[in-house]
Enzyme design. Structure first.
Site, PDB file in Angstrom:
ATOM      1  N   GLY A  23       0.822  -1.218   0.000  1.00 24.60           N
ATOM      2  CA  GLY A  23       0.000   0.000   0.000  1.00 24.60           C
ATOM      3  C   GLY A  23       0.846   1.254   0.000  1.00 24.60           C
ATOM      4  O   GLY A  23       0.445   2.292   0.521  1.00 24.60           O
ATOM      5  N   GLY A  24       2.068   1.177  -0.573  1.00 24.17           N
ATOM      6  CA  GLY A  24       2.862   2.391  -0.808  1.00 24.17           C
ATOM      7  C   GLY A  24       2.313   3.067  -2.068  1.00 24.17           C
ATOM      8  O   GLY A  24       1.235   2.714  -2.577  1.00 24.17           O
ATOM      9  N   LEU A  25       3.095   4.000  -2.595  1.00 15.52           N
ATOM     10  CA  LEU A  25       2.596   4.755  -3.755  1.00 15.52           C
ATOM     11  C   LEU A  25       2.319   3.845  -4.947  1.00 15.52           C
ATOM     12  O   LEU A  25       1.316   4.008  -5.639  1.00 15.52           O
ATOM     13  CB  LEU A  25       3.609   5.827  -4.139  1.00 15.52           C
ATOM     14  CG  LEU A  25       3.699   6.980  -3.136  1.00 15.52           C
ATOM     15  CD1 LEU A  25       4.895   7.867  -3.455  1.00 15.52           C
ATOM     16  CD2 LEU A  25       2.423   7.801  -3.141  1.00 15.52           C
ATOM     17  N   ALA A  26       3.211   2.872  -5.176  1.00 15.18           N
ATOM     18  CA  ALA A  26       3.040   2.009  -6.347  1.00 15.18           C
ATOM     19  C   ALA A  26       1.769   1.170  -6.210  1.00 15.18           C
ATOM     20  O   ALA A  26       0.971   1.052  -7.154  1.00 15.18           O
ATOM     21  CB  ALA A  26       4.257   1.102  -6.505  1.00 15.18           C
ATOM     22  N   HIS A 261      23.232   6.254  -0.660  1.00  9.40           N
ATOM     23  CA  HIS A 261      22.969   7.702  -0.671  1.00  9.40           C
ATOM     24  C   HIS A 261      24.137   8.397   0.016  1.00  9.40           C
ATOM     25  O   HIS A 261      24.606   7.947   1.055  1.00  9.40           O
ATOM     26  CB  HIS A 261      21.659   7.979   0.072  1.00  9.40           C
ATOM     27  CG  HIS A 261      21.128   9.361  -0.173  1.00  9.40           C
ATOM     28  ND1 HIS A 261      21.731  10.490   0.305  1.00  9.40           N
ATOM     29  CD2 HIS A 261      20.039   9.784  -0.870  1.00  9.40           C
ATOM     30  CE1 HIS A 261      21.040  11.557  -0.083  1.00  9.40           C
ATOM     31  NE2 HIS A 261      20.006  11.159  -0.785  1.00  9.40           N
ATOM     32  N   ARG A 322      24.204  10.177  -7.377  1.00  8.58           N
ATOM     33  CA  ARG A 322      24.511   9.642  -6.049  1.00  8.58           C
ATOM     34  C   ARG A 322      25.682   8.674  -6.031  1.00  8.58           C
ATOM     35  O   ARG A 322      26.453   8.638  -5.080  1.00  8.58           O
ATOM     36  CB  ARG A 322      23.271   8.934  -5.501  1.00  8.58           C
ATOM     37  CG  ARG A 322      22.222   9.929  -5.184  1.00  8.58           C
ATOM     38  CD  ARG A 322      20.937   9.277  -4.792  1.00  8.58           C
ATOM     39  NE  ARG A 322      19.984  10.336  -4.515  1.00  8.58           N
ATOM     40  CZ  ARG A 322      18.739  10.126  -4.157  1.00  8.58           C
ATOM     41  NH1 ARG A 322      18.270   8.901  -4.054  1.00  8.58           N
ATOM     42  NH2 ARG A 322      17.940  11.135  -3.916  1.00  8.58           N
ATOM     43  N   GLU A 427       9.395   0.089  -6.129  1.00 11.37           N
ATOM     44  CA  GLU A 427      10.805  -0.201  -5.829  1.00 11.37           C
ATOM     45  C   GLU A 427      11.075  -1.689  -5.919  1.00 11.37           C
ATOM     46  O   GLU A 427      12.220  -2.119  -6.099  1.00 11.37           O
ATOM     47  CB  GLU A 427      11.195   0.356  -4.442  1.00 11.37           C
ATOM     48  CG  GLU A 427      12.704   0.299  -4.238  1.00 11.37           C
ATOM     49  CD  GLU A 427      13.190   0.964  -2.965  1.00 11.37           C
ATOM     50  OE1 GLU A 427      12.505   1.868  -2.441  1.00 11.37           O
ATOM     51  OE2 GLU A 427      14.274   0.564  -2.480  1.00 11.37           O
TER      52      GLU A 427
HETATM   53  C1  LIG Z   1      14.288   8.301   3.732  1.00 10.53           C
HETATM   54  C2  LIG Z   1      13.930   8.178   2.289  1.00 10.53           C
HETATM   55  C3  LIG Z   1      13.633   9.300   1.530  1.00 10.53           C
HETATM   56  C4  LIG Z   1      13.301   9.189   0.196  1.00 10.53           C
HETATM   57  N1  LIG Z   1      13.012  10.307  -0.529  1.00 10.53           N
HETATM   58  C5  LIG Z   1      12.682  10.200  -1.836  1.00 10.53           C
HETATM   59  C6  LIG Z   1      12.366  11.341  -2.612  1.00 10.53           C
HETATM   60  O1  LIG Z   1      12.379  12.465  -2.134  1.00 10.53           O
HETATM   61  N2  LIG Z   1      12.051  11.165  -3.914  1.00 10.53           N
HETATM   62  C7  LIG Z   1      12.017   9.935  -4.499  1.00 10.53           C
HETATM   63  O2  LIG Z   1      11.714   9.832  -5.684  1.00 10.53           O
HETATM   64  N3  LIG Z   1      12.272   8.821  -3.771  1.00 10.53           N
HETATM   65  C8  LIG Z   1      12.600   8.927  -2.466  1.00 10.53           C
HETATM   66  N4  LIG Z   1      12.884   7.808  -1.738  1.00 10.53           N
HETATM   67  C9  LIG Z   1      12.629   6.479  -2.340  1.00 10.53           C
HETATM   68  C10 LIG Z   1      11.114   6.208  -2.313  1.00 10.53           C
HETATM   69  O3  LIG Z   1      10.565   6.712  -1.129  1.00 10.53           O
HETATM   70  C11 LIG Z   1      10.765   4.732  -2.397  1.00 10.53           C
HETATM   71  O4  LIG Z   1      11.538   4.120  -3.384  1.00 10.53           O
HETATM   72  C12 LIG Z   1       9.292   4.551  -2.755  1.00 10.53           C
HETATM   73  O5  LIG Z   1       8.479   5.305  -1.898  1.00 10.53           O
HETATM   74  C13 LIG Z   1       8.887   3.088  -2.721  1.00 10.53           C
HETATM   75  O6  LIG Z   1       7.496   3.013  -2.899  1.00 10.53           O
HETATM   76  P1  LIG Z   1       6.779   1.613  -3.121  1.00 10.53           P
HETATM   77  O7  LIG Z   1       5.328   1.898  -3.281  1.00 10.53           O
HETATM   78  O8  LIG Z   1       7.455   0.864  -4.188  1.00 10.53           O
HETATM   79  O9  LIG Z   1       7.039   0.806  -1.781  1.00 10.53           O
HETATM   80  P2  LIG Z   1       6.760   1.161  -0.248  1.00 10.53           P
HETATM   81  O10 LIG Z   1       6.296   2.542  -0.045  1.00 10.53           O
HETATM   82  O11 LIG Z   1       7.962   0.684   0.472  1.00 10.53           O
HETATM   83  O12 LIG Z   1       5.546   0.234   0.104  1.00 10.53           O
HETATM   84  C14 LIG Z   1       5.686  -1.165   0.228  1.00 10.53           C
HETATM   85  C15 LIG Z   1       4.371  -1.729   0.696  1.00 10.53           C
HETATM   86  O13 LIG Z   1       4.448  -3.143   0.657  1.00 10.53           O
HETATM   87  C16 LIG Z   1       3.927  -3.687   1.859  1.00 10.53           C
HETATM   88  N5  LIG Z   1       4.558  -4.991   2.072  1.00 10.53           N
HETATM   89  C17 LIG Z   1       5.852  -5.326   1.990  1.00 10.53           C
HETATM   90  N6  LIG Z   1       6.017  -6.646   2.238  1.00 10.53           N
HETATM   91  C18 LIG Z   1       4.795  -7.146   2.465  1.00 10.53           C
HETATM   92  C19 LIG Z   1       4.307  -8.431   2.813  1.00 10.53           C
HETATM   93  N7  LIG Z   1       5.096  -9.495   2.942  1.00 10.53           N
HETATM   94  N8  LIG Z   1       2.969  -8.570   3.012  1.00 10.53           N
HETATM   95  C20 LIG Z   1       2.123  -7.511   2.917  1.00 10.53           C
HETATM   96  N9  LIG Z   1       2.549  -6.270   2.576  1.00 10.53           N
HETATM   97  C21 LIG Z   1       3.858  -6.102   2.363  1.00 10.53           C
HETATM   98  C22 LIG Z   1       4.249  -2.647   2.910  1.00 10.53           C
HETATM   99  O14 LIG Z   1       3.406  -2.762   4.025  1.00 10.53           O
HETATM  100  C23 LIG Z   1       3.976  -1.355   2.115  1.00 10.53           C
HETATM  101  O15 LIG Z   1       2.597  -1.057   2.151  1.00 10.53           O
HETATM  102  C24 LIG Z   1      13.255   7.921  -0.402  1.00 10.53           C
HETATM  103  C25 LIG Z   1      13.572   6.786   0.345  1.00 10.53           C
HETATM  104  C26 LIG Z   1      13.943   6.914   1.667  1.00 10.53           C
HETATM  105  C27 LIG Z   1      14.376   5.709   2.413  1.00 10.53           C
END
Ligand SMILES: Cc1cc2nc3c(=O)[nH]c(=O)nc-3n(C[C@H](O)[C@H](O)[C@H](O)COP(=O)(O)OP(=O)(O)OC[C@H]3O[C@@H](n4cnc5c(N)ncnc54)[C@H](O)[C@@H]3O)c2cc1C
Length: 681
Positions: A23-26, A261, A322, A427
């Site tokens: 439930g992240g952005l993706a 980073h 980076r 990611e």
């Molecule tokens: C401190 C920090 C700052 C950052 N700043 C930036 C920025 O300014 N700009 C930028 O472009 N990027 C930035 N990034 C990178 C970016 O934030 C991430 O790459 C991105 O938000 C990942 O999003 P996502 O939806 O792929 O995964 P996530 O947001 O990590 O979501 C993963 C989801 O999967 C779920 N999940 C995982 N495993 C399981 C499981 N086994 N069962 C059920 N659910 C599960 C989790 O609960 C969560 O809901 C930053 C990263 C960090 C660490």
């Protein structure tokens, strides 16, 4: 499925759903797009979706809106993404992403994201690494939180919206989105042909294990930073979901490409990020010329400071990509022992910028420094050092090109893995960032990825001959029982190894030996040690016997996954004998230098993705097979895949950020103009 209305019930009246894990952005954007296509979704997350790791993102999201009239464009954004990624990014999806970016930022703006604005009321943009343009839209230094909350609101709308049958009649009790927060995905349910038909998950409060049918499953489960113990990542970022799918046959791509980073706060528990936006707003990196200079940094005059990035990179200065910046910091601290007082720390200085401006643009991150270090970054330079931050590698996913070479929207191949019916985005996939992600491109790739993956899955499920909801119940109950048995076995372990201790050993070694500099003899020892840890893992003890909300047993499961991924990362690093992006092997720095291979390159790996396949276990130790090609089937077609990166849209060029700016050229790394074009210009 253009024009047709998706029929979301089976002939027996059951609602057909897709499962999105993450439930992240993706994940949230994928859910929104599925719901817009009329496909009901089950959404799973380890934590409340608003606590997903995306909430931590600080600095911003890239889009070449060009409000500052600098001549930026999606094409330039695309080229800088490919160059920054050292030519390992798949070019068609990158082009699609760069072209969609301005629309995405405007969409988020309309959703209510409180982006910073200029005095004229336009969206404001700041600089980030790897570009000379102001391309990064930002909401202070809490951009991820603002984006996540905006998408969460949209998904909540679908949580209240009913599901209609083919006649348009609302089905009692059914909603477009059912949310399962605090659930841990533990297994894919595959049928006899290997097609994904659902998943098994565990409720982390009641510990119930349950099978869920799904016409497709999409993993949007973020990065694996916790494999390295301490990183900038959230503690839930163990990469477990990808490890499970990999073990069930999904191919993992470029596992070794891990981003370090340059600027994080060194810490015993975690390495808290100080975003690149600090340098984007004018922050300067320096060390005292005399490493043992005992003066308060504010008392050290300019002549006694060494701005090593500015000296070496006169144009990009503190905003080189980076991988380049992290290596320079590493060289200064480890190589020259020139860090502050000989320690592994350099200054990141914002004190020359007016406090009011810093508060307006960077308060979110500066509060973190003040809170954890106890020193005001408004009046003192911060002490920082590189930290593991991001995984460019992840699950291998496919794409289909359109006639322009960009992504063919709506193709079921987009973001499909090699397991039919399994998708991956965010990611946790591998395709947008090559050897090194440009800052602020990740938020973009998660949202763009979701916008592409939703329609791809909708198209896939619309064309399925048989729904998972028509399959015998036994398929799911069998998987459920198998997982319950595994859980019970884990919960009764009473060996002598502490799982948290094993994780500490793994993390310390990975952080020390598989980050900025990699050496084959060291990697060989790491791989041996991972095997040893895997064997010791068989002998773990459960440190919590609670029947409800047990955290220790799920951690043991995640540890097994982290060991598996650690091997994929370390063996991938050993196999890639070259310097590329974040993957730096000094021993291979000068090999194969010629016109097209300007940096050290290994021809075996030149422009290839590392494709890792689960090879089973031998005596408790996992095995990886690296493959060069494979076939998979989707929508009745066989698709042949090789490890060659698609470089059809942009010719190779030298990746050199040390140049000075050429007259009239915004970007000194831009492709040389052909003779007649140059004459016209
Ligand atoms: C401190 C920090 C700052 C950052 N700043 C930036 C920025 O300014 N700009 C930028 O472009 N990027 C930035 N990034 C990178 C970016 O934030 C991430 O790459 C991105 O938000 C990942 O999003 P996502 O939806 O792929 O995964 P996530 O947001 O990590 O979501 C993963 C989801 O999967 C779920 N999940 C995982 N495993 C399981 C499981 N086994 N069962 C059920 N659910 C599960 C989790 O609960 C969560 O809901 C930053 C990263 C960090 C660490």
């Amino acid at each position: 499925m253009a024009g047709s209305k998706y029929v979301c019930t089976t002939s027996s009246g059951k609602v057909r759903r897709v499962a999105v894990v993450g439930g992240g952005l993706a994940g949230l954007m994928t859910v929104i797009k599925l719901c817009e296509a009329g496909v009901p979704v089950d959404l799973f997350s380890l934590v409340p979706v608003k606590r997903s790791h995306s909430v931590c993102a600080q600095g911003g999201i890239n889009a070449s809106v060009n409000t500052k009239g600098e001549g930026d464009s999606p094409r330039v954004h695309f080229e800088e993404t490919v160059l920054g990624g050292d030519f390992l990014a798949q070019q068609p999806p990158c082009l699609g992403m760069a072209e969609a970016a301005p629309g995405i930022v405007h969409l988020l703006d309309r959703m209510g994201v409180p982006f910073n604005r200029t005095p004229e009321g336009l969206l404001d943009f700041r600089r980030f690494g790897g570009t000379l343009y102001h391309r990064t839209a930002f909401a202070g230094a809490t951009t991820g939180q603002q984006l996540l909350y905006a998408l969460d609101e949209q998904v909540r709308r679908f949580e209240t919206q009913g599901v209609e049958d083919a006649q348009g009649v609302a089905i009692p009790g059914e909603k477009m989105v059912r949310k399962f927060e605090f659930w841990d995905f533990v297994q894919l349910v595959l049928d006899d042909e290997g097609t994904c038909r659902g998943l098994v998950a565990q409720d982390l409060k009641s510990m119930e294990i349950r099978g869920f049918a799904a016409d497709a499953v999409c993993l949007a489960t973020g990065g694996p930073g916790i494999v390295f113990g301490r990183s900038t990542n959230s503690t839930i970022n163990t990469g477990i979901a990808n490890a499970i799918a990999y073990k069930q046959g999904a191919i993992y791509g470029n596992g070794e490409l891990i981003q370090i980073h340059p600027t994080a706060i060194p810490g015993a528990d975690k390495l808290r990020l100080i975003s690149e936006s600090a340098r984007g707003e004018g922050g300067r990196i320096w060390v005292p010329k005399d490493a043992m200079d005992k003066r308060d940094p504010m008392q050290i005059p300019e002549k006694d400071r060494r701005y090593f990035l500015e000296d070496k990179y006169p144009l990009y200065k503190n905003l080189v990509p980076r991988d380049v910046a992290s290596r320079e910091l590493f060289k200064v601290c480890y190589g020259e022992k020139a860090g502050i007082m000989g320690r592994n720390e350099v200054y990141l200085d914002l004190t020359h910028i007016p406090e009011a401006m810093l508060r307006k643009k960077l308060a979110g991150i500066l509060e973190i420094y003040e809170k954890f270090v106890g020193v005001s970054p408004y009046h003192n330079p911060m002490k920082v050092f590189p930290a593991v931050h991001y995984s460019m590698g992840g699950m291998w996913v496919d794409f289909e090109r359109d006639e322009r070479g960009s992504l063919k929207h709506g193709s079921p191949r987009n973001h499909a893995t090699n397991i039919t019916g399994l998708y991956n985005v965010g990611e946790s996939d591998y395709q947008y960032h090559g050897g090194n992600r440009l800052g602020a491109n990740s938020l973009l790739s998660t949202i763009y990825g979701g916008m592409v993956t939703g329609p791809a899955i909708a198209s896939y499920v619309d064309n399925l001959d048989r729904s998972a909801f028509d399959l015998p119940e036994s398929l799911f109950s069998k998987a459920e029982k198998a997982e319950q048995k595994k859980y019970d076995e884990l919960a009764s372990k009473d060996g002598d190894e502490n799982p948290y201790g094993l994780h500490k050993e793994l993390g310390e070694m990975m952080l020390r030996d598989v980050t900025i500099e990699r050496h084959n003899p060291v990697l060989e020892k790491v791989i041996e040690k991972i095997g040893e840890l895997e064997e010791r893992y068989k002998n773990v003890a459960v440190v919590d016997s609670s029947a409800k909300a047990n955290q220790a047993v799920p951690f043991m499961r995640h540890l097994e996954g982290m060991l598996i991924l650690a091997r994929v990362i370390a063996e991938g690093a050993l196999a890639r004998n070259e310097c590329r992006g974040a993957h730096y092997k000094p021993d291979y720095d000068d090999k194969n230098k010629d016109a097209t291979h300007p940096i050290g390159r290994d021809d075996q790996n030149w422009l290839r993705s590392t494709l890792a396949k689960w090879g089973g276990r031998e005596g408790g130790r996992s095995k990886v097979e690296f493959i060069r090609e494979f076939d998979y089937s989707l929508a009745g077609q066989r698709v042949h895949v090789t490890d060659q990166v698609d470089i059809s849209l942009m010719a190779l060029r030298k990746r050199d950020y040390t140049k000075k700016k050429a007259a009239n050229a915004a970007d000194p790394t831009a492709a040389p103009k052909p003779a007649e074009e140059a004459a016209k210009a």
